[in-house]
Design a protein around this motif. Sequence first.
Motif, short mmCIF file in Angstrom:
data_model
loop_
_atom_site.label_atom_id
_atom_site.label_comp_id
_atom_site.label_asym_id
_atom_site.label_seq_id
_atom_site.Cartn_x
_atom_site.Cartn_y
_atom_site.Cartn_z
N ALA A 1 45.39 49.52 51.95
CA ALA A 1 44.27 50.35 51.51
C ALA A 1 42.96 49.57 51.56
O ALA A 1 41.91 50.11 51.95
CB ALA A 1 44.52 50.87 50.09
N ALA A 2 43.00 48.28 51.19
CA ALA A 2 41.79 47.45 51.23
C ALA A 2 41.35 47.21 52.67
O ALA A 2 40.15 47.33 53.00
CB ALA A 2 42.05 46.13 50.52
N TRP A 3 42.28 46.87 53.54
CA TRP A 3 41.92 46.62 54.94
C TRP A 3 41.41 47.87 55.63
O TRP A 3 40.57 47.79 56.53
CB TRP A 3 43.12 46.06 55.70
N ALA A 4 41.91 49.03 55.22
CA ALA A 4 41.47 50.28 55.84
C ALA A 4 40.00 50.56 55.60
O ALA A 4 39.38 51.34 56.35
CB ALA A 4 42.32 51.45 55.33
N VAL A 5 39.42 49.93 54.55
CA VAL A 5 37.98 50.08 54.29
C VAL A 5 37.27 48.75 54.53
O VAL A 5 36.27 48.43 53.88
CB VAL A 5 37.72 50.62 52.87
N ASP A 6 37.81 47.96 55.48
CA ASP A 6 37.20 46.70 55.90
C ASP A 6 37.11 45.69 54.76
O ASP A 6 36.17 44.90 54.68
CB ASP A 6 35.80 46.95 56.48
N GLY A 7 38.12 45.72 53.89
CA GLY A 7 38.13 44.82 52.75
C GLY A 7 39.09 43.66 52.92
O GLY A 7 39.57 43.36 54.02
N SER A 8 39.37 43.00 51.80
CA SER A 8 40.27 41.85 51.79
C SER A 8 40.98 41.80 50.45
O SER A 8 40.62 42.51 49.50
CB SER A 8 39.49 40.56 52.02
N VAL A 9 42.01 40.95 50.37
CA VAL A 9 42.77 40.85 49.13
C VAL A 9 42.92 39.39 48.72
O VAL A 9 43.00 38.49 49.57
CB VAL A 9 44.17 41.49 49.25
N VAL A 10 42.97 39.18 47.41
CA VAL A 10 43.32 37.89 46.82
C VAL A 10 44.62 38.12 46.06
O VAL A 10 44.67 38.92 45.14
CB VAL A 10 42.23 37.37 45.86
N ILE A 11 45.68 37.44 46.47
CA ILE A 11 46.99 37.58 45.83
C ILE A 11 47.25 36.36 44.96
O ILE A 11 47.25 35.23 45.47
CB ILE A 11 48.11 37.72 46.88
N SER A 12 47.43 36.59 43.67
CA SER A 12 47.76 35.51 42.74
C SER A 12 49.21 35.68 42.31
O SER A 12 49.57 36.69 41.70
CB SER A 12 46.85 35.55 41.51
N ARG A 13 50.03 34.71 42.64
CA ARG A 13 51.44 34.76 42.27
C ARG A 13 51.67 33.90 41.03
O ARG A 13 51.51 32.68 41.07
CB ARG A 13 52.32 34.26 43.42
N GLY A 14 52.02 34.55 39.94
CA GLY A 14 52.21 33.84 38.69
C GLY A 14 51.14 34.25 37.69
O GLY A 14 50.09 34.78 38.06
N GLY A 15 51.40 34.03 36.42
CA GLY A 15 50.49 34.49 35.39
C GLY A 15 49.23 33.64 35.29
O GLY A 15 49.26 32.43 35.48
N LEU A 16 48.13 34.31 35.01
CA LEU A 16 46.85 33.65 34.77
C LEU A 16 46.39 33.97 33.35
O LEU A 16 46.50 35.11 32.90
CB LEU A 16 45.78 34.16 35.75
N ASP A 17 45.87 32.95 32.65
CA ASP A 17 45.24 33.28 31.38
C ASP A 17 43.86 33.85 31.66
O ASP A 17 43.37 33.83 32.79
CB ASP A 17 45.20 32.07 30.43
N GLU A 18 43.21 34.36 30.64
CA GLU A 18 41.96 35.08 30.86
C GLU A 18 40.87 34.18 31.43
O GLU A 18 40.10 34.59 32.30
CB GLU A 18 41.49 35.72 29.55
N ALA A 19 40.80 32.95 30.94
CA ALA A 19 39.76 32.04 31.44
C ALA A 19 39.97 31.75 32.93
O ALA A 19 39.01 31.74 33.71
CB ALA A 19 39.79 30.74 30.64
#
Length: 240
Positions: free
Chosen positions: A207-225
Amino acid sequence: MSTPSSVLATLLRTDPARPRITFYEDTDGPTRGERIELSGKVLANWVNKAANALQEELDVSPGSTVRLDLPPHWRSVYWALATWSVGATVVTGTPSSDEQDDVLVTTDPAAAEGFPGEAVLVTLAALARRAPDADPARTAMDEAAELSSYGDQFAAWEEPDDADPALRTDGEDTAYGEVVTDRGWDRGVRVHLEGTDLAEVLSAALAAWAVDGSVVISRGGLDEAARVHRVDTEGITLQQ
């Protein structure tokens, strides 16, 4: 109507050098801290090699099913796109007792060796050149050792019909004509994906690429900071 292959082709026409996937490994383990960035051109190169392996070596075509026993990861994305390039069905989720896929792509050596069909053993580490403790007698394809030998250019021998299943998740099919969705996202969107559902990550990336976008994939939990820092440094405009 857009399909996975047409979306990838558009990325190559519009701006092949622009980053389309940025991946962060945040899970504990030897690859923790990896950051991988793939432009449209580099992504297509991985896709073409994997598609050639599927088509030439593993005899995958429209009507075949390829189970991705992989986490949301940059390698999962190119194996999905490769499967769609040959017109086959990407399968995710929990397999049913009466379901038998044609190919298994997995990080689990035991699963690869015990699979009755064709299998590909994936090593997630970015610089891997062979599966750890690789056995020369192994029957599964060792992706890290073998994928680089396949061609950088790909031409499908057969094309799927729009009604053919592109994605099967827990027994539910999404057709080729429906797998690229319009989510109403702004053009050029940069989407942060943190979920563990591979099918959703793949769908959001399309869906992102279809509108000329990109993705950031984070594998694993992130705290808010850490999340706030990543959103800022990566120029993320939408979080999923």
